[in-house]
Design a protein around this motif. Sequence first.
Motif, mmCIF file in Angstrom:
data_model
loop_
_atom_site.group_PDB
_atom_site.id
_atom_site.type_symbol
_atom_site.label_atom_id
_atom_site.label_comp_id
_atom_site.label_asym_id
_atom_site.label_seq_id
_atom_site.Cartn_x
_atom_site.Cartn_y
_atom_site.Cartn_z
ATOM 1 N N PRO A 51 0.831 -1.206 0.000
ATOM 2 C CA PRO A 51 0.000 0.000 0.000
ATOM 3 C C PRO A 51 0.868 1.261 0.000
ATOM 4 O O PRO A 51 1.791 1.385 0.800
ATOM 5 C CB PRO A 51 -0.798 -0.109 1.295
ATOM 6 N N ASP A 52 0.569 2.168 -0.921
ATOM 7 C CA ASP A 52 1.319 3.413 -0.998
ATOM 8 C C ASP A 52 0.898 4.319 0.153
ATOM 9 O O ASP A 52 -0.182 4.162 0.719
ATOM 10 C CB ASP A 52 1.063 4.104 -2.329
ATOM 11 N N PHE A 53 1.753 5.242 0.498
ATOM 12 C CA PHE A 53 1.419 6.217 1.531
ATOM 13 C C PHE A 53 2.214 7.492 1.316
ATOM 14 O O PHE A 53 3.220 7.499 0.614
ATOM 15 C CB PHE A 53 1.682 5.659 2.938
ATOM 16 N N THR A 54 1.732 8.545 1.912
ATOM 17 C CA THR A 54 2.431 9.825 1.981
ATOM 18 C C THR A 54 2.420 10.234 3.441
ATOM 19 O O THR A 54 1.355 10.402 4.037
ATOM 20 C CB THR A 54 1.703 10.904 1.138
ATOM 21 N N LEU A 55 3.605 10.341 4.043
ATOM 22 C CA LEU A 55 3.730 10.683 5.450
ATOM 23 C C LEU A 55 4.785 11.770 5.636
ATOM 24 O O LEU A 55 5.667 11.935 4.784
ATOM 25 C CB LEU A 55 4.133 9.454 6.275
ATOM 26 N N GLN A 56 4.708 12.454 6.752
ATOM 27 C CA GLN A 56 5.726 13.434 7.108
ATOM 28 C C GLN A 56 6.822 12.727 7.886
ATOM 29 O O GLN A 56 6.543 11.916 8.779
ATOM 30 C CB GLN A 56 5.138 14.550 7.985
ATOM 31 N N SER A 57 8.067 13.057 7.563
ATOM 32 C CA SER A 57 9.176 12.498 8.320
ATOM 33 C C SER A 57 9.377 13.321 9.588
ATOM 34 O O SER A 57 8.836 14.430 9.716
ATOM 35 C CB SER A 57 10.454 12.505 7.484
ATOM 36 N N MET A 58 10.147 12.785 10.496
ATOM 37 C CA MET A 58 10.411 13.471 11.747
ATOM 38 C C MET A 58 11.068 14.834 11.509
ATOM 39 O O MET A 58 10.868 15.752 12.277
ATOM 40 C CB MET A 58 11.307 12.591 12.636
ATOM 41 N N ASP A 59 11.803 14.950 10.401
ATOM 42 C CA ASP A 59 12.453 16.230 10.091
ATOM 43 C C ASP A 59 11.604 17.111 9.172
ATOM 44 O O ASP A 59 12.088 18.082 8.604
ATOM 45 C CB ASP A 59 13.857 16.016 9.531
ATOM 46 N N GLY A 60 10.322 16.781 9.013
ATOM 47 C CA GLY A 60 9.390 17.650 8.312
ATOM 48 C C GLY A 60 9.266 17.452 6.812
ATOM 49 O O GLY A 60 8.521 18.170 6.151
ATOM 50 N N LYS A 61 9.944 16.467 6.256
ATOM 51 C CA LYS A 61 9.860 16.216 4.817
ATOM 52 C C LYS A 61 8.673 15.307 4.501
ATOM 53 O O LYS A 61 8.270 14.484 5.312
ATOM 54 C CB LYS A 61 11.146 15.568 4.313
ATOM 55 N N THR A 62 8.125 15.462 3.291
ATOM 56 C CA THR A 62 7.061 14.589 2.826
ATOM 57 C C THR A 62 7.694 13.377 2.158
ATOM 58 O O THR A 62 8.554 13.518 1.286
ATOM 59 C CB THR A 62 6.156 15.329 1.819
ATOM 60 N N VAL A 63 7.280 12.199 2.579
ATOM 61 C CA VAL A 63 7.838 10.953 2.053
ATOM 62 C C VAL A 63 6.694 10.110 1.494
ATOM 63 O O VAL A 63 5.697 9.877 2.173
ATOM 64 C CB VAL A 63 8.588 10.166 3.156
ATOM 65 N N ARG A 64 6.867 9.669 0.253
ATOM 66 C CA ARG A 64 5.896 8.778 -0.398
ATOM 67 C C ARG A 64 6.582 7.450 -0.672
ATOM 68 O O ARG A 64 7.680 7.427 -1.223
ATOM 69 C CB ARG A 64 5.428 9.377 -1.729
ATOM 70 N N LEU A 65 5.920 6.378 -0.357
ATOM 71 C CA LEU A 65 6.494 5.070 -0.658
ATOM 72 C C LEU A 65 6.716 4.936 -2.156
ATOM 73 O O LEU A 65 7.734 4.394 -2.588
ATOM 74 C CB LEU A 65 5.599 3.937 -0.141
ATOM 75 N N SER A 66 5.808 5.453 -2.952
ATOM 76 C CA SER A 66 5.925 5.347 -4.411
ATOM 77 C C SER A 66 7.181 6.027 -4.950
ATOM 78 O O SER A 66 7.645 5.689 -6.037
ATOM 79 C CB SER A 66 4.677 5.905 -5.097
ATOM 80 N N ASP A 67 7.762 6.950 -4.204
ATOM 81 C CA ASP A 67 9.022 7.583 -4.617
ATOM 82 C C ASP A 67 10.182 6.587 -4.613
ATOM 83 O O ASP A 67 11.232 6.850 -5.193
ATOM 84 C CB ASP A 67 9.372 8.767 -3.706
ATOM 85 N N TYR A 68 9.994 5.462 -3.945
ATOM 86 C CA TYR A 68 11.049 4.445 -3.854
ATOM 87 C C TYR A 68 10.854 3.321 -4.871
ATOM 88 O O TYR A 68 11.561 2.313 -4.814
ATOM 89 C CB TYR A 68 11.096 3.863 -2.435
ATOM 90 N N LYS A 69 9.912 3.489 -5.782
ATOM 91 C CA LYS A 69 9.684 2.475 -6.820
ATOM 92 C C LYS A 69 11.016 2.235 -7.535
ATOM 93 O O LYS A 69 11.728 3.167 -7.870
ATOM 94 C CB LYS A 69 8.621 2.978 -7.807
#
Length: 186
Positions: A51-69
């Motif tokens: 399942p894909d997701f978009t979450l904030q990292s502890m340092d404030g960045k937006t991280v999407r699992l799909s970016d790691y495809k």
Amino acid sequence: MKKIVTILATVSAVAFLAACSEQEDKPMTMSTTSSSSSETTQTSTVAQEAPDFTLQSMDGKTVRLSDYKGKKVYLKFWASWCGPCKKSMPELVELAGKTDRDFEILTVVAPGLQGEKSVEEFPKWFQEQGYKDVPVLFDTSGEIFQAYQIRSIPTEILIDSQGKIGKIQFGAISNADAEAAFKEMK
């Protein structure tokens, strides 16, 4: 009747806390809250698309699992209050420090849910632990825990370079086992 419900709730809470403190070497069981969002309705099983997701990292960045495809991903679900999670972190820190690995590491906590520290408290606690090189993502709604059907922590999910779940590990996985599993994946 109210008294009985209150007593039962209190007994349940005490039993849960006692279990957490006595089972330091076993994964913790947790329930996830239900969510009204239908965005993350996929199941998480081996060979299925993660399942894909978009979450904030502890340092404030937006991280999407799909970016790691195209890359393999080690995804760890854990909590600061979980003894087995904390016990497994030094080994994960060691793995995260390796420069020759062919996979990315992401960890997910649920601030403010199930007794986890708040978004404001967690970074200070994390820094005090000395966990460096380990990225932490905040699932503030619990939706990602739910999408991956996390019922106990730690749970570690190894995702292949095509975005499919290659392995689900309930409890901590050793670095050697994780590296071996990733070598078998595309």
